[in-house]
Motif scaffolding. Sequence first.
Motif, PDB file in Angstrom:
ATOM      1  N   ALA A  32      -3.235  -2.375   2.769  1.00  0.00           N
ATOM      2  CA  ALA A  32      -2.648  -1.655   3.906  1.00  0.00           C
ATOM      3  C   ALA A  32      -1.369  -2.336   4.384  1.00  0.00           C
ATOM      4  CB  ALA A  32      -3.660  -1.558   5.037  1.00  0.00           C
ATOM      5  N   VAL A  33      -1.369  -3.658   4.402  1.00  0.00           N
ATOM      6  CA  VAL A  33      -0.168  -4.391   4.818  1.00  0.00           C
ATOM      7  C   VAL A  33       0.950  -4.191   3.793  1.00  0.00           C
ATOM      8  CG1 VAL A  33       0.763  -6.704   5.194  1.00  0.00           C
ATOM      9  CG2 VAL A  33      -1.401  -6.065   6.224  1.00  0.00           C
ATOM     10  N   LEU A  34       0.601  -4.207   2.510  1.00  0.00           N
ATOM     11  CA  LEU A  34       1.601  -3.946   1.480  1.00  0.00           C
ATOM     12  C   LEU A  34       2.218  -2.559   1.640  1.00  0.00           C
ATOM     13  CD1 LEU A  34      -0.059  -5.383  -1.759  1.00  0.00           C
ATOM     14  CD2 LEU A  34       1.969  -6.240  -0.591  1.00  0.00           C
ATOM     15  N   LEU A  35       1.385  -1.573   1.958  1.00  0.00           N
ATOM     16  CA  LEU A  35       1.887  -0.219   2.170  1.00  0.00           C
ATOM     17  C   LEU A  35       2.827  -0.161   3.363  1.00  0.00           C
ATOM     18  CD1 LEU A  35       1.796   2.741   1.254  1.00  0.00           C
ATOM     19  CD2 LEU A  35      -0.058   3.059   2.896  1.00  0.00           C
ATOM     20  N   LEU A  36       2.460  -0.822   4.443  1.00  0.00           N
ATOM     21  CA  LEU A  36       3.342  -0.850   5.612  1.00  0.00           C
ATOM     22  C   LEU A  36       4.669  -1.532   5.306  1.00  0.00           C
ATOM     23  CD1 LEU A  36       1.065  -1.555   8.683  1.00  0.00           C
ATOM     24  CD2 LEU A  36       2.505   0.413   8.282  1.00  0.00           C
ATOM     25  N   CYS A  71       4.071   5.441   9.524  1.00  0.00           N
ATOM     26  CA  CYS A  71       2.862   4.976   8.837  1.00  0.00           C
ATOM     27  C   CYS A  71       2.027   4.056   9.729  1.00  0.00           C
ATOM     28  CB  CYS A  71       3.222   4.243   7.549  1.00  0.00           C
ATOM     29  SG  CYS A  71       3.724   5.340   6.218  1.00  0.00           S
ATOM     30  N   LEU A  72       2.691   3.350  10.618  1.00  0.00           N
ATOM     31  CA  LEU A  72       1.972   2.441  11.504  1.00  0.00           C
ATOM     32  C   LEU A  72       1.188   3.194  12.569  1.00  0.00           C
ATOM     33  CD1 LEU A  72       1.468  -0.542  12.253  1.00  0.00           C
ATOM     34  CD2 LEU A  72       3.501  -0.408  13.692  1.00  0.00           C
ATOM     35  N   PHE A  73       1.770   4.252  13.118  1.00  0.00           N
ATOM     36  CA  PHE A  73       1.151   4.930  14.257  1.00  0.00           C
ATOM     37  C   PHE A  73       0.466   6.249  13.915  1.00  0.00           C
ATOM     38  CE2 PHE A  73       4.432   2.313  16.423  1.00  0.00           C
ATOM     39  CZ  PHE A  73       3.542   1.521  17.118  1.00  0.00           C
ATOM     40  N   CYS A  87       0.852   8.193   6.017  1.00  0.00           N
ATOM     41  CA  CYS A  87       0.787   7.248   4.895  1.00  0.00           C
ATOM     42  C   CYS A  87       0.512   7.980   3.582  1.00  0.00           C
ATOM     43  CB  CYS A  87      -0.288   6.200   5.135  1.00  0.00           C
ATOM     44  SG  CYS A  87       0.148   4.993   6.377  1.00  0.00           S
ATOM     45  N   LEU A  88      -0.315   9.014   3.627  1.00  0.00           N
ATOM     46  CA  LEU A  88      -0.582   9.791   2.411  1.00  0.00           C
ATOM     47  C   LEU A  88       0.671  10.505   1.936  1.00  0.00           C
ATOM     48  CD1 LEU A  88      -4.059  11.278   3.332  1.00  0.00           C
ATOM     49  CD2 LEU A  88      -3.558   9.403   1.777  1.00  0.00           C
TER      50      LEU A  88
END
Length: 81
Positions: free
Chosen positions: A18-22, A36-38, A43-44
């Motif tokens: 999840a951190v990598l995605l952010l 993506c954070l909020f 994110c999808l």
Amino acid sequence: MITMIITLLGLLIFIVGAVLLLLEAFNQSLLWGLACLFIQPICLVFIVRYWRVAKLSFYTQAAGFSILLIGLNLHSHFNPT
């Protein structure tokens, strides 16, 4: 005890994904990162739109979630209440 370790390991791997995605979302733009954070379903959309960049984080999250489910299943099997 071992089931708890497997579950926590899966959770840790999922969080790393999840951190990598952010980080990848923030590397694309500030708006993608904040979205993506909020707003989690964004994110999808980000993963589909930027698959080349986001596939490592997606696979990391999928692996972590799978390990997490295996740990929870083993825990319920060995510790019935």
